[in-house]
Design a protein around this motif. Structure first.
Motif, mmCIF file in Angstrom:
data_model
loop_
_atom_site.group_PDB
_atom_site.id
_atom_site.type_symbol
_atom_site.label_atom_id
_atom_site.label_comp_id
_atom_site.label_asym_id
_atom_site.label_seq_id
_atom_site.Cartn_x
_atom_site.Cartn_y
_atom_site.Cartn_z
ATOM 1 N N GLU A 1 -20.932 -21.144 26.768
ATOM 2 C CA GLU A 1 -20.289 -21.905 25.671
ATOM 3 C C GLU A 1 -18.558 -21.568 25.749
ATOM 4 O OE1 GLU A 1 -21.918 -20.001 22.410
ATOM 5 O OE2 GLU A 1 -23.740 -21.340 22.355
ATOM 6 N N ARG A 2 -18.263 -20.780 26.682
ATOM 7 C CA ARG A 2 -16.756 -20.623 26.687
ATOM 8 C C ARG A 2 -15.997 -21.090 28.056
ATOM 9 N NH1 ARG A 2 -19.408 -17.405 23.490
ATOM 10 N NH2 ARG A 2 -18.509 -16.215 21.639
ATOM 11 N N ILE A 3 -16.904 -21.135 28.954
ATOM 12 C CA ILE A 3 -16.220 -21.579 30.192
ATOM 13 C C ILE A 3 -16.670 -22.894 30.778
ATOM 14 C CG2 ILE A 3 -15.960 -21.101 32.695
ATOM 15 C CD1 ILE A 3 -14.553 -18.897 31.078
ATOM 16 N N ASP A 4 -15.737 -23.860 31.167
ATOM 17 C CA ASP A 4 -16.221 -25.025 31.628
ATOM 18 C C ASP A 4 -16.489 -25.277 33.088
ATOM 19 O OD1 ASP A 4 -13.636 -24.736 32.612
ATOM 20 O OD2 ASP A 4 -13.017 -26.493 31.839
ATOM 21 N N ALA A 5 -17.008 -26.283 33.685
ATOM 22 C CA ALA A 5 -17.472 -26.644 34.827
ATOM 23 C C ALA A 5 -18.202 -25.374 35.434
ATOM 24 C CB ALA A 5 -16.034 -26.593 35.769
ATOM 25 N N ILE A 6 -19.200 -24.703 34.679
ATOM 26 C CA ILE A 6 -20.231 -23.954 35.360
ATOM 27 C C ILE A 6 -21.480 -24.278 34.600
ATOM 28 C CG2 ILE A 6 -19.489 -22.104 33.536
ATOM 29 C CD1 ILE A 6 -19.865 -19.869 35.816
ATOM 30 N N ASP B 1 -19.727 -7.984 22.790
ATOM 31 C CA ASP B 1 -18.457 -8.636 23.241
ATOM 32 C C ASP B 1 -17.552 -8.204 24.152
ATOM 33 O OD1 ASP B 1 -19.057 -10.408 20.788
ATOM 34 O OD2 ASP B 1 -18.122 -9.060 19.472
ATOM 35 N N ILE B 2 -17.733 -6.896 24.618
ATOM 36 C CA ILE B 2 -16.941 -6.476 25.444
ATOM 37 C C ILE B 2 -17.538 -6.746 26.746
ATOM 38 C CG2 ILE B 2 -16.247 -4.306 26.838
ATOM 39 C CD1 ILE B 2 -16.007 -3.156 23.994
ATOM 40 N N ALA B 3 -18.786 -6.879 26.894
ATOM 41 C CA ALA B 3 -19.592 -7.048 28.149
ATOM 42 C C ALA B 3 -19.493 -8.811 28.458
ATOM 43 C CB ALA B 3 -21.116 -7.060 27.772
ATOM 44 N N LEU B 4 -19.128 -9.465 27.430
ATOM 45 C CA LEU B 4 -19.015 -10.983 27.387
ATOM 46 C C LEU B 4 -17.671 -11.059 28.132
ATOM 47 C CD1 LEU B 4 -19.840 -13.942 27.418
ATOM 48 C CD2 LEU B 4 -19.222 -13.842 24.946
ATOM 49 N N THR B 5 -16.766 -10.269 27.619
ATOM 50 C CA THR B 5 -15.254 -10.597 27.955
ATOM 51 C C THR B 5 -15.342 -10.003 29.448
ATOM 52 O OG1 THR B 5 -14.415 -10.141 25.888
ATOM 53 C CG2 THR B 5 -12.900 -9.474 27.784
ATOM 54 N N GLN B 6 -15.934 -9.185 29.842
ATOM 55 C CA GLN B 6 -15.878 -8.665 31.147
ATOM 56 C C GLN B 6 -16.553 -9.756 32.220
ATOM 57 O OE1 GLN B 6 -17.756 -4.859 30.793
ATOM 58 N NE2 GLN B 6 -15.816 -3.678 30.467
ATOM 59 N N LEU B 7 -17.655 -10.244 31.625
ATOM 60 C CA LEU B 7 -18.248 -11.451 32.661
ATOM 61 C C LEU B 7 -17.472 -12.851 32.540
ATOM 62 C CD1 LEU B 7 -20.820 -12.420 34.065
ATOM 63 C CD2 LEU B 7 -21.685 -12.913 31.836
ATOM 64 N N ILE B 8 -16.864 -13.224 31.611
ATOM 65 C CA ILE B 8 -15.809 -14.012 31.687
ATOM 66 C C ILE B 8 -14.547 -13.913 32.652
ATOM 67 C CG2 ILE B 8 -14.230 -15.178 30.225
ATOM 68 C CD1 ILE B 8 -16.046 -15.273 27.778
ATOM 69 N N VAL C 1 -14.706 -11.897 35.203
ATOM 70 C CA VAL C 1 -15.043 -12.130 36.553
ATOM 71 C C VAL C 1 -14.952 -13.607 36.881
ATOM 72 C CG1 VAL C 1 -17.307 -11.876 38.162
ATOM 73 C CG2 VAL C 1 -16.961 -10.331 36.571
ATOM 74 N N ILE C 2 -15.437 -14.465 36.117
ATOM 75 C CA ILE C 2 -15.296 -15.998 36.713
ATOM 76 C C ILE C 2 -13.912 -16.411 36.731
ATOM 77 C CG2 ILE C 2 -16.030 -18.130 36.102
ATOM 78 C CD1 ILE C 2 -18.416 -16.301 36.543
ATOM 79 N N LEU C 3 -13.103 -15.815 35.689
ATOM 80 C CA LEU C 3 -11.644 -16.517 35.703
ATOM 81 C C LEU C 3 -10.831 -15.763 36.848
ATOM 82 C CD1 LEU C 3 -10.883 -16.388 31.947
ATOM 83 C CD2 LEU C 3 -11.696 -18.516 33.430
ATOM 84 N N ALA C 4 -11.237 -14.581 37.144
ATOM 85 C CA ALA C 4 -10.406 -13.829 38.285
ATOM 86 C C ALA C 4 -10.715 -14.515 39.607
ATOM 87 C CB ALA C 4 -10.934 -12.516 38.241
ATOM 88 N N GLU C 5 -12.142 -14.800 39.950
ATOM 89 C CA GLU C 5 -12.694 -15.575 40.962
ATOM 90 C C GLU C 5 -11.934 -16.856 41.216
ATOM 91 O OE1 GLU C 5 -14.418 -15.691 44.645
ATOM 92 O OE2 GLU C 5 -14.265 -14.044 43.245
ATOM 93 N N ARG C 6 -11.483 -17.448 39.953
ATOM 94 C CA ARG C 6 -10.849 -18.884 39.974
ATOM 95 C C ARG C 6 -9.370 -18.749 40.379
ATOM 96 N NH1 ARG C 6 -13.762 -22.660 35.118
ATOM 97 N NH2 ARG C 6 -15.905 -22.567 36.041
#
Length: 210
Positions: free
Chosen positions: A26-31, A171-178, A180-185
């Motif tokens: 719901e928060r990240i596009d193209a995935i 919320d913290i776990a979700l922030t960490q998961l997001i 990971v995706i943003l850092a990889e990009r």
């Protein structure tokens, strides 16, 4: 066309993986999450092509023979598997893809996709995990005990993954998961591939400017 990244997300039952991945989408596009194939019967409220691709055993076994699966397993009397052509098509179209699979499936995928990024979700304690499994209210004590044993066995493989997230505060776990995706990009190779024209414009010589 840029190439997407393959993500593997694993966790024991009750760790909150599905909720975290759903919130991430719901928060990240193209995935998107890869939809697995299975031979089990469709349950009430499920939709073919949304929850799973529901196929018969003969079709599944034929797909195994053709090498159509990145990974597959037989759980009790049913097959489950991740379609290689479907995932590769999404990646080739520039989409990032998440595989929600166990550690055994993750091993199979990593052997074929060495660039896959893997994440393991852990609960904050055994007590919390037991409470989450019990709160479902659908299993008896023996089933919960079996699920706990399976969860402990699954968690023993956390150190095979690139990233580990402890789901204590959602919320913290979700922030960490997001993250990971943003850092990889933001990795150099991905930026060069996805933002090549921009980089070229930024670095190109402009007449009259030194």
């Amino acid at each position: 066309m840029s190439h997407g990244t393959l993500y593997i997300v694993s966790a024991p039952s009750g760790a909150g993986k599905t909720s975290l991945v759903h919130a991430l989408l719901e928060r990240i596009d193209a995935i998107q999450v890869s939809i697995s194939h299975t031979t089990r019967a469709m349950r009430s409220g499920e939709t073919d092509g949304v929850n799973y691709h529901f196929i018969d055993t003969a079709t599944f076994e034929y797909m195994i023979e053709r090498g159509d699966f990145f990974e597959h397993a037989r759980v009790f009397d049913n097959y489950y598997g991740t379609s290689r052509p479907a995932v590769q098509a999404l990646l080739a179209a520039g989409r990032d893809v998440i595989l929600e699979i166990d550690w055994q499936g993750a091993r199979q995928v990593r052997e074929q996709m060495v660039d896959a990024v893997s994440v393991f979700i852990l609960p904050p304690s055994r007590d919390v995990l037991q409470a989450r499994l019990s709160q479902r209210g659908t299993d008896d004590a023996a089933t919960i005990a079996r699920r706990m044993r399976d969860a402990i066995s699954e968690m023993a493989h956390f150190d095979e993954y690139d990233h580990v997230i402890i789901n204590d505060d959602f919320d913290i776990a979700l922030t960490q998961l997001i993250a990971v995706i943003l850092a990889e990009r933001c990795r150099l190779a991905h930026v060069r591939e996805r933002q090549g024209p921009l980089i070229q414009r930024l670095l190109s010589h402009i007449e009259g400017v030194e």
